[in-house]
Design a protein around this motif. Structure first.
Motif, short mmCIF file in Angstrom:
data_model
loop_
_atom_site.label_atom_id
_atom_site.label_comp_id
_atom_site.label_asym_id
_atom_site.label_seq_id
_atom_site.Cartn_x
_atom_site.Cartn_y
_atom_site.Cartn_z
N VAL A 74 -0.40 -4.79 -8.29
CA VAL A 74 0.23 -3.94 -9.14
C VAL A 74 1.16 -3.19 -8.43
O VAL A 74 0.93 -2.81 -7.17
N HIS A 75 2.44 -2.94 -9.14
CA HIS A 75 3.46 -2.19 -8.52
C HIS A 75 3.09 -0.51 -8.93
O HIS A 75 3.72 -0.11 -10.07
N GLY A 76 2.21 0.08 -8.00
CA GLY A 76 1.82 1.42 -8.55
C GLY A 76 0.45 1.57 -8.41
O GLY A 76 -0.31 0.65 -8.66
N ARG A 77 -0.10 2.75 -8.43
CA ARG A 77 -1.50 3.15 -8.27
C ARG A 77 -2.00 3.65 -9.26
O ARG A 77 -1.52 5.12 -9.79
N VAL A 78 -2.98 3.35 -10.11
CA VAL A 78 -3.47 4.07 -11.30
C VAL A 78 -4.60 4.82 -11.09
O VAL A 78 -5.33 5.43 -12.05
N GLY A 79 -5.23 5.00 -9.70
CA GLY A 79 -6.52 5.64 -9.62
C GLY A 79 -6.72 5.45 -8.03
O GLY A 79 -6.20 4.77 -7.34
N ASP A 80 -7.77 6.48 -7.78
CA ASP A 80 -8.05 6.83 -6.33
C ASP A 80 -9.13 5.56 -5.91
O ASP A 80 -8.99 5.24 -4.51
N VAL A 93 -9.89 1.76 -6.90
CA VAL A 93 -9.72 0.48 -7.77
C VAL A 93 -9.88 -0.66 -6.98
O VAL A 93 -10.27 -0.65 -5.77
N ASP A 94 -10.23 -1.75 -7.87
CA ASP A 94 -10.59 -2.96 -7.29
C ASP A 94 -9.54 -3.96 -7.22
O ASP A 94 -9.73 -5.21 -6.65
N HIS A 95 -8.35 -3.64 -7.33
CA HIS A 95 -6.97 -4.56 -7.45
C HIS A 95 -6.33 -4.23 -6.14
O HIS A 95 -6.49 -3.17 -5.83
N GLY A 96 -5.37 -5.16 -5.87
CA GLY A 96 -4.51 -4.83 -4.70
C GLY A 96 -3.16 -4.03 -5.61
O GLY A 96 -2.88 -4.38 -6.89
N PHE A 97 -2.52 -3.24 -4.78
CA PHE A 97 -1.39 -2.50 -5.22
C PHE A 97 -0.51 -2.13 -4.10
O PHE A 97 -0.87 -2.09 -2.96
N TYR A 98 0.79 -1.86 -4.39
CA TYR A 98 1.50 -1.23 -3.55
C TYR A 98 2.32 0.09 -4.26
O TYR A 98 2.53 0.03 -5.42
N ASP A 99 2.25 1.18 -3.61
CA ASP A 99 2.57 2.47 -4.24
C ASP A 99 3.39 3.28 -3.09
O ASP A 99 3.24 3.04 -2.03
N ILE A 100 3.94 4.28 -3.45
CA ILE A 100 4.50 5.50 -2.64
C ILE A 100 3.53 6.56 -2.80
O ILE A 100 3.01 6.74 -3.93
N ASP A 101 3.63 7.56 -1.96
CA ASP A 101 2.83 8.59 -1.94
C ASP A 101 3.56 9.54 -2.98
O ASP A 101 4.14 10.59 -2.47
N SER A 117 -8.37 -5.56 0.22
CA SER A 117 -7.48 -5.65 1.34
C SER A 117 -6.08 -5.58 1.05
O SER A 117 -5.39 -5.49 2.22
N LEU A 118 -5.49 -5.67 -0.23
CA LEU A 118 -4.23 -5.70 -0.50
C LEU A 118 -4.01 -4.54 -1.20
O LEU A 118 -3.51 -4.35 -2.25
N GLN A 119 -4.15 -3.09 -0.52
CA GLN A 119 -4.08 -1.75 -1.21
C GLN A 119 -3.21 -1.02 -0.13
O GLN A 119 -3.49 -0.84 0.95
N ARG A 120 -1.88 -0.76 -0.66
CA ARG A 120 -1.09 -0.02 0.16
C ARG A 120 -0.33 1.18 -0.26
O ARG A 120 0.15 1.17 -1.37
N THR A 121 -0.41 2.57 0.12
CA THR A 121 0.33 3.55 -0.37
C THR A 121 1.20 3.99 0.85
O THR A 121 0.84 4.52 1.87
N ALA A 122 2.72 3.99 0.76
CA ALA A 122 3.66 4.09 1.65
C ALA A 122 4.06 5.34 1.73
O ALA A 122 4.05 6.15 0.73
N PRO A 123 4.27 5.99 2.69
CA PRO A 123 4.74 7.50 3.02
C PRO A 123 6.05 7.49 2.39
O PRO A 123 6.85 6.64 2.24
N VAL A 124 6.48 9.03 2.54
CA VAL A 124 7.63 9.30 1.55
C VAL A 124 8.42 10.39 2.69
O VAL A 124 7.59 11.20 2.89
N ASP A 125 9.49 10.13 2.85
CA ASP A 125 10.41 11.13 3.63
C ASP A 125 10.98 12.06 2.55
O ASP A 125 11.33 11.88 1.70
#
Length: 348
Positions: free
Chosen positions: A146-152, A154-162, A322-330
């Motif tokens: 998923v492109h985006g995070r829908v909860g704190d 979740v059981d699926h992989g996602f990429y989101d920004i903070d 193992s495929l969950q990432r929240t990237a930092p934002v400048d």
């Protein structure tokens, strides 16, 4: 182009053995497999996609379904994201199948795409909280990210920004500059990123004892026209005292806000302050605006690259968590933000 039969003749092996070696079948010895791979690279052999699907049971395709919109193919956010995604998939020898679906038809479109067997995995974009597409894909056990995070949790992989952290810091900056009348132009209501950004905005203001009337928070598509018409109304004073600061969810919205401010005779960075989220669109560089723009910055192309890698791993059997990432934002401070004008400390 070298064919499978020509590669087999070159190696002195049967076409079946060469095919099994290239597709990792365990009955082919390691020494033979390495010799076949080396020859394939030397002769620039590329397997026929149909034959590869028959041999591996995989199509080599990743699907993505976007909500149909009249301006989608000229939306710079979409094009920049798609550029990163398609390049990332190509590096992994995967192709992208792109489809549109009308509002309300997304779930049915995903179900038909999966049933067709034409894709090995899918990427869910623009998720909403409690998104039915995610529930359906999880239930079916079909590979997706998923492109985006829908909860704190979740059981699926996602990429989101903070999103929450970014908009907390942006709001804190405006408050520290003395602004009490801050208007927020957000993305469409219900989308996960918009929910996260608004929560950060409201929580930060509440912690500082600042109340924002409901009419000074808007939800809509992120376009220049939206920013212009909304900012023009707010700056007219028809809703009461005008904002002294604007927080925008995209640089496209900000172009419209800046145009409205100019028509109102306001100097950006002095009479009003503006912060926008910058997806780093090639032709809309925030540092090159007439007034260099203070931004929360996270390149949307990075999301495309990251999701390409994630769906590749998921198709190969990686565990979703193992495929969950929240990237930092400048947060980059430039000339579009300054101290609130003398009347700016007055609340609504």
């Amino acid at each position: 182009m070298t064919t499978l039969r020509e590669l087999a003749i070159h190696l002195g092996l049967s076409p079946a053995t060469v095919s099994r070696a290239l597709n990792g079948f365990p009955e082919v010895g390691e020494k033979t497999r390495l010799r076949v791979i080396a020859a394939a690279e030397q002769l620039h052999y590329r397997p026929n996609s149909t034959a590869k699907k028959l041999a591996t049971g995989k199509s080599g395709m990743v699907g993505i379904i976007f909500r149909a919109a009249h301006n989608l193919m000229v939306d710079p956010h979409f094009l920049e994201y798609l550029a990163g995604l398609s390049m990332g998939l190509a590096e992994r020898e995967l192709d992208l199948l792109l489809r549109h679906a009308a509002p309300g038809a997304q779930l049915n479109s995903y179900e038909r795409l999966i049933a067709s067997g034409s894709v090995d995995g899918v990427i869910v974009s623009a998720p909403e909280i409690d998104d039915p597409r995610i529930a359906m894909l999880t239930q079916q056990g079909f590979p997706f990210v998923v492109h985006g995070r829908v909860g704190d949790d979740v059981d699926h992989g996602f990429y989101d920004i903070d999103n929450h952290g970014a908009f907390t810091r942006a709001t804190e900056l405006l408050v520290a500059l003395g602004h009490r009348r801050i208007a927020f132009l957000n993305g469409s209501s219900g989308q996960a990123f918009a929910v996260q950004r608004e929560a950060a905005f409201r929580t930060t203001l509440a912690a500082n004892g600042i109340h924002i009337p409901a009419q000074f928070v808007s939800h809509s598509e992120m376009s220049e026209d939206t920013g212009y018409h909304q900012a023009s109304q707010w700056l007219s004073g028809l809703h009461g005292l005008p904002p002294t600061a604007f927080l925008c969810s995209s640089t496209l919205i900000t172009i419209g806000v800046m145009r409205a401010a100019g028509e109102a005779g306001l100097e950006i960075g002095k009479d009003i302050s503006i912060i926008a989220h910058d997806d780093v669109l090639p032709h809309l560089r925030a540092e090159h605006f007439s007034t260099p723009l203070t931004v929360t910055r996270a390149p949307i192309r990075d999301a495309g690259f990251a999701l390409a890698d994630m769906i590749h791993q998921r198709i190969d059997g990686a565990e979703p968590k193992s495929l969950q990432r929240t990237a930092p934002v400048d947060l980059i401070v430039r000339n579009s933000t300054g101290a609130a004008p003398e009347t700016g400390g007055q609340a609504w």
